[in-house]
Design an enzyme around this catalytic site. Structure first.
Site, PDB file in Angstrom:
ATOM      1  N   SER A  59      -4.531  -0.398   1.041  1.00 62.33           N
ATOM      2  CA  SER A  59      -4.016  -0.324  -0.040  1.00 62.33           C
ATOM      3  C   SER A  59      -3.329   0.686   1.804  1.00 62.33           C
ATOM      4  CB  SER A  59      -3.944   0.513  -0.436  1.00 62.33           C
ATOM      5  OG  SER A  59      -4.921   1.644  -0.664  1.00 62.33           O
ATOM      6  N   ASP A 368       0.130   9.078  -5.501  1.00 63.84           N
ATOM      7  CA  ASP A 368      -0.452   8.726  -6.970  1.00 63.84           C
ATOM      8  C   ASP A 368      -2.029   8.474  -6.843  1.00 63.84           C
ATOM      9  OD1 ASP A 368      -1.837   6.884  -5.253  1.00 63.84           O
ATOM     10  OD2 ASP A 368      -1.155   4.766  -6.200  1.00 63.84           O
ATOM     11  N   HIS A 371      -2.929   7.045  -2.379  1.00 64.15           N
ATOM     12  CA  HIS A 371      -2.337   6.652  -1.250  1.00 64.15           C
ATOM     13  C   HIS A 371      -0.723   7.348  -0.967  1.00 64.15           C
ATOM     14  CE1 HIS A 371      -3.598   3.139  -3.965  1.00 64.15           C
ATOM     15  NE2 HIS A 371      -3.945   2.308  -2.920  1.00 64.15           N
TER      16      HIS A 371
END
Length: 405
Positions: A59, A368, A371
């Site tokens: 991610s 979040d 990240h």
């Protein structure tokens, strides 16, 4: 070195001749020291002019892969730049976006995203939740993607073959959307993966020592993938190490440690030690890859030090909140696993947004819980682009060159 005073001296003569002379000497010394860390053999060469970037990762560099398969990253993701959801788990751009932009290339389309994709200048095989080692659980069970690094390589292998078949047989629009054959041998191959191999272990109740035991196997699999990419023509590799996972709110919230195991900045030392152990192994793996692939240029980039600096020295770099998430809900870290960024809850029969974004993401390090914010990603990129955190110390635009000892 006071650059503002030097500029003022040169343009307004507001400093004495002696002061100007001293500042110029200091400036010259600074430049000499900066250049001295970059091998002369590199400085004498031309920039690489990479025609494409092919990215593998999780991610931290996913530009839409997981969203295309399992559902779009919901708003407020993307709010600071796109300005809505754009497949990225951040308020804006990722490090890989800044890499592409600095090389004069468009942002990378996710390989798995068929809508509006243009692969002329490369492709992104990364998906959020990906690991190097294949997972034995589903995404719904564990939160980790089934699209592990070996699957990403298989996608690349198929993409390389089929893209040229379509270009050569059909031409037309395919020539405008797919890379040329020579792009594969001249492209930059970027890797940013490994973080989830660590967290997947201790989120399944393994001890730090147990996770540490399987790191050699993980790194062996990583090295094999790099060799496979090399067999398909890849020659230039830009490899990020993993960040300080013990400073991530979702780790701090879900896996609390003894009070004595937090460092002075609030990070969990056992998990950061584990990340550093992984990075030492990765650096050794890179050294061995250089021996095995003598015609390849392989750059190892120390992302860990920069991400840790954002926590330890956040005020120095213009950030106010190093461990509290910008987008989330509740608790010490503004993080809730069930009601995370963009999460909604039914109240009186209506869906109400609970996982809201902060007003000023630019002063937050973490977006979040997992990240980084666009501001943090941009700051990290600005530090790595000139090679000062790389081994060998080669700037990004020169990463096709091997430093000579």
């Amino acid at each position: 070195m006071d650059m503002d005073r030097l500029s003022l001296a040169l343009y307004s003569n507001s400093l004495s001749l002696m002061e100007c002379h001293s500042l110029i000497i200091a400036f010259t010394t600074f430049i000499a020291l900066a250049l001295s860390v970059i091998p002369c053999s590199v400085l004498a060469r031309e920039p690489c002019n990479f025609p494409a970037v092919f990215n593998f990762g999780d991610s931290n560099s996913d530009t839409g892969g997981l969203s295309a398969v399992f559902g779009q990253a919901p708003p407020p993701n993307g709010r600071s730049y796109f300005p809505g959801p754009a497949g990225r788990y951040s308020d804006g751009r990722l490090i890989v976006d800044f890499i592409a932009k600095s090389l004069g290339l468009p942002y990378l389309s996710a390989y798995l995203d068929a809508l509006g994709a243009n692969f002329t200048h490369g492709a992104n095989f990364a998906t959020a939740g990906s690991t190097i080692r294949p997972q034995n659980t589903t995404l719904q069970q564990s939160g980790f993607s089934p699209i592990s690094l070996n699957v990403q390589y298989n996608e690349f292998y198929d993409f390389r073959r089929r893209s040229q078949t379509l270009r050569n047989r059909l031409g037309g629009i395919f020539e405008q959307l797919l890379p040329k054959e020579e792009s594969f041998s001249r492209a930059l191959y970027t890797f940013d993966i490994g973080q989830n191999d660590l967290t997947s272990g201790y989120f399944t109740n393994m001890t730090v020592d147990e996770v540490k035991l399987y790191i050699p196997e993980v790194l062996h699999q990583f090295s094999e993938i790099v060799k496979w990419v090399h067999s398909q023509g890849g020659r230039f590799f830009w490899i990020h190490n993993t960040g300080p996972v013990g400073c991530l709110p979702y780790v701090l919230d879900r896996k609390p440690v003894a009070a004595s195991d937090y460092d002075q900045y609030g990070c969990a030392t056992p998990f950061n030690d584990l990340a550093q152990s992984f990075n030492r192994g990765l650096k050794q793996a890179v050294l061995e890859l250089r021996k095995a692939l003598p015609d390849a240029a392989i750059t190892y980039v120390d992302i860990y030090s920069l991400k840790y600096a954002l926590v330890a020295q956040h005020k120095k770099y213009g950030f106010e909140f190093p461990l509290r998430t910008c987008c989330g809900h509740g608790g010490k870290y503004n993080f809730n696993l069930k009601l995370g960024c963009g999460g909604k809850k039914k109240i009186n029969g209506k869906d109400v947004l609970i996982g809201k974004s902060c007003k000023n993401p630019e002063v937050y390090v973490n977006w979040d819980g997992v990240h980084y914010t666009q501001a943090a990603n941009k700051w990290i990129f600005n530090q790595i682009k000139d090679g000062f955190y790389s081994d060998p110390p080669i700037p990004l635009k020169m990463a096709c060159h091997r430093a000579l000892s």
